[in-house]
Design a protein around this motif. Structure first.
Motif, short mmCIF file in Angstrom:
data_model
loop_
_atom_site.label_atom_id
_atom_site.label_comp_id
_atom_site.label_asym_id
_atom_site.label_seq_id
_atom_site.Cartn_x
_atom_site.Cartn_y
_atom_site.Cartn_z
N CYS A 1 25.17 15.40 63.11
CA CYS A 1 25.97 15.06 61.93
C CYS A 1 26.39 13.61 61.97
CB CYS A 1 27.21 15.97 61.88
SG CYS A 1 28.32 15.65 60.50
N ASP B 1 20.09 6.90 56.10
CA ASP B 1 20.30 8.16 55.38
C ASP B 1 19.03 8.92 55.07
OD1 ASP B 1 23.30 7.41 53.49
OD2 ASP B 1 22.97 7.85 55.58
N ASP C 1 28.95 20.04 48.21
CA ASP C 1 28.76 18.61 48.29
C ASP C 1 30.05 17.83 48.09
OD1 ASP C 1 25.56 18.83 46.60
OD2 ASP C 1 26.09 19.10 48.69
N ASP D 1 22.10 21.30 51.01
CA ASP D 1 20.70 21.17 51.43
C ASP D 1 20.45 21.92 52.73
OD1 ASP D 1 20.17 19.46 49.25
OD2 ASP D 1 20.85 17.72 50.38
N ASN E 1 29.19 9.54 56.47
CA ASN E 1 28.81 8.51 55.51
C ASN E 1 30.08 7.90 54.95
OD1 ASN E 1 28.08 7.16 53.04
ND2 ASN E 1 26.09 8.17 53.18
N HIS F 1 21.00 15.45 55.39
CA HIS F 1 21.15 16.47 54.36
C HIS F 1 22.62 16.77 54.07
CE1 HIS F 1 16.91 17.05 55.22
NE2 HIS F 1 17.21 17.28 56.49
N ARG F 2 22.90 17.01 52.82
CA ARG F 2 24.21 17.49 52.41
C ARG F 2 24.34 18.98 52.80
NH1 ARG F 2 23.83 16.01 46.22
NH2 ARG F 2 21.88 17.12 46.63
N VAL G 1 27.02 14.22 56.51
CA VAL G 1 25.65 14.62 56.26
C VAL G 1 25.03 15.06 57.57
CG1 VAL G 1 25.24 13.28 54.17
CG2 VAL G 1 24.99 12.18 56.39
N TYR G 2 23.97 15.88 57.50
CA TYR G 2 23.45 16.56 58.67
C TYR G 2 21.98 16.26 58.89
CZ TYR G 2 27.83 19.01 57.93
OH TYR G 2 29.16 19.29 57.75
N GLN H 1 31.65 11.37 53.17
CA GLN H 1 30.99 12.67 53.24
C GLN H 1 30.26 12.82 54.57
OE1 GLN H 1 27.55 13.34 50.61
NE2 GLN H 1 28.54 15.24 49.94
#
Length: 365
Positions: A306, A254, A362, A262, A309, A258-259, A316-317, A314
């Motif tokens: 991408c 992780d 988020d 972000d 998670n 980024h979320r 994340v990028y 979620q």
């Protein structure tokens, strides 16, 4: 005349190796069973070597000198210890290859086994080839498995849909399993990762022209038996080709992910107009980098941009995704070409302040 004990150990090793290859080749095979049988095949093989050579491969009590017993039998070295004794160099590609599968053996989940098979395919080939070489080098050609094995027919590497299926299957692997492989390979050098004894990758090139009686359906070329010019030609062909590809997994845990909020912030720092959450949503939909939130297969992402998670449910990028967005819509003209309208003015925000939109991103994006 009775055969020595090591002979029967070798035959048991061969039995497990053949069952492992059968599990790999059959369409209904189980990858977990492949790993289990190859584990036992290597274990019996190294025990046979030690027994024949008079090496005591059992544990003794340090104080009494007597054997440690399990169910009345002397406790033998596990495969991990056998590998250390047979290959004392911790950077030996053969040892590292087997050690990786020792760790993976307990990580296989039935629903993800196809993806794991895709990701570790070249290493599994090396596991079997190394076993065959070890067998012949120590016990002779009469114990070779070559006459028992055939090259399997496969469509996955030969069709576009097959390649896409493999990519999706690999992307669905649980993060903990991908991290295991990444951590393992992060600790070894490039020379080992590129060694065929660690990861055996092949290129399939159809043969055209008149067939002779000497031709085989599959012809293996040993790089060690080629001249320097021939080896260079083959190596360069391998580097340039696109028939078979391998994803290189790098341990990230992780980091540099980024979320959605972000991502919008990072893009805003690099473009002269406002980039908001709805722009980001439109972009990942446009490039199909991830499934929708309710999709039953959330792991089917484009791993370049991408990652799902699982622990936090979620998406994340990556940094590459931020870069792609900037390259795609980074100027007014590019923005118009993508969104069909003029960009909006930038939204001013106090340092450390988070908008309601960013907080919602988020949770829902």
């Amino acid at each position: 005349m009775a055969k020595p004990r090591w002979h029967h150990m070798v035959l048991e090793s061969q039995r497990h190796a053949l069952k492992a290859v059968d599990e790999w080749n059959v369409s209904t095979g189980n990858y977990g069973d492949f790993l289990t049988h190859m584990h036992k095949a290597w274990h019996y093989l190294l025990h046979a070597e030690f027994h024949r050579d008079g090496v005591d491969y059992h544990y003794r009590n340090r104080q009494t000198g007597r054997y440690e017993l399990i169910d009345g039998e002397p406790k033998a070295w596990p495969l991990e210890e056998c590998l250390k004794r047979r290959y004392p160099d911790p950077a030996d590609p053969v040892r590292l290859n087997v050690e990786l599968f020792v760790q993976l053996r307990n990580k296989v989940e039935h629903r993800y086994e196809h993806g794991l098979k895709v990701v570790t395919g070249g290493k599994a080939q090396a596991l079997v080839f190394n076993y065959e070489r070890e067998m012949v080098d120590h016990f002779g050609k009469t114990y070779s498995l070559a006459e028992c094995l055939r090259f399997p027919v496969s469509l996955q590497q030969l069709t576009a849909s097959g390649r896409e299926e493999q990519r999706v299957a690999a992307a669905r692997l649980p993060q903990r399993t991908r991290d295991l492989v990444a951590r393992f390979e992060a600790a070894i050098g490039d020379d080992v990762r590129d060694d065929l004894r660690y990861d055996y990758r092949v290129r399939l090139v159809p043969i055209v022209g008149r067939k002779t009686d000497a031709d085989l359906a599959i012809t293996f070329v040993n790089l060690d038996e080629l001249t320097e010019d021939e080896r260079q030609t083959m190596t360069e062909a391998g580097r340039r080709g696109v028939v078979v590809t391998r994803d290189k997994h790098v341990e990230v845990a992780d980091k540099e992910l980024h979320r959605p909020a972000d991502v919008t912030r990072l893009v805003n720092d690099q473009v002269p107009f406002a980039f908001k959450l709805h722009h980001h949503t439109a972009m990942w939909q446009r490039f199909k980098v991830r499934p929708r939130k309710c999709d039953p297969k959330p792991h089917a992402t484009d791993a370049r941009y991408c990652v799902y998670n699982e622990a936090f449910d979620q998406f994340v990028y990556t940094d590459a995704w931020v870069k792609k967005i900037v390259n795609t819509i980074g100027t007014v003209d590019k923005y118009r070409a993508v969104f069909g309208s003029d960009p909006e003015g930038r939204v001013i925000q106090l340092p450390g302040q988070q908008t309601t939109e960013a907080r919602a991103a988020d949770l829902s994006a």
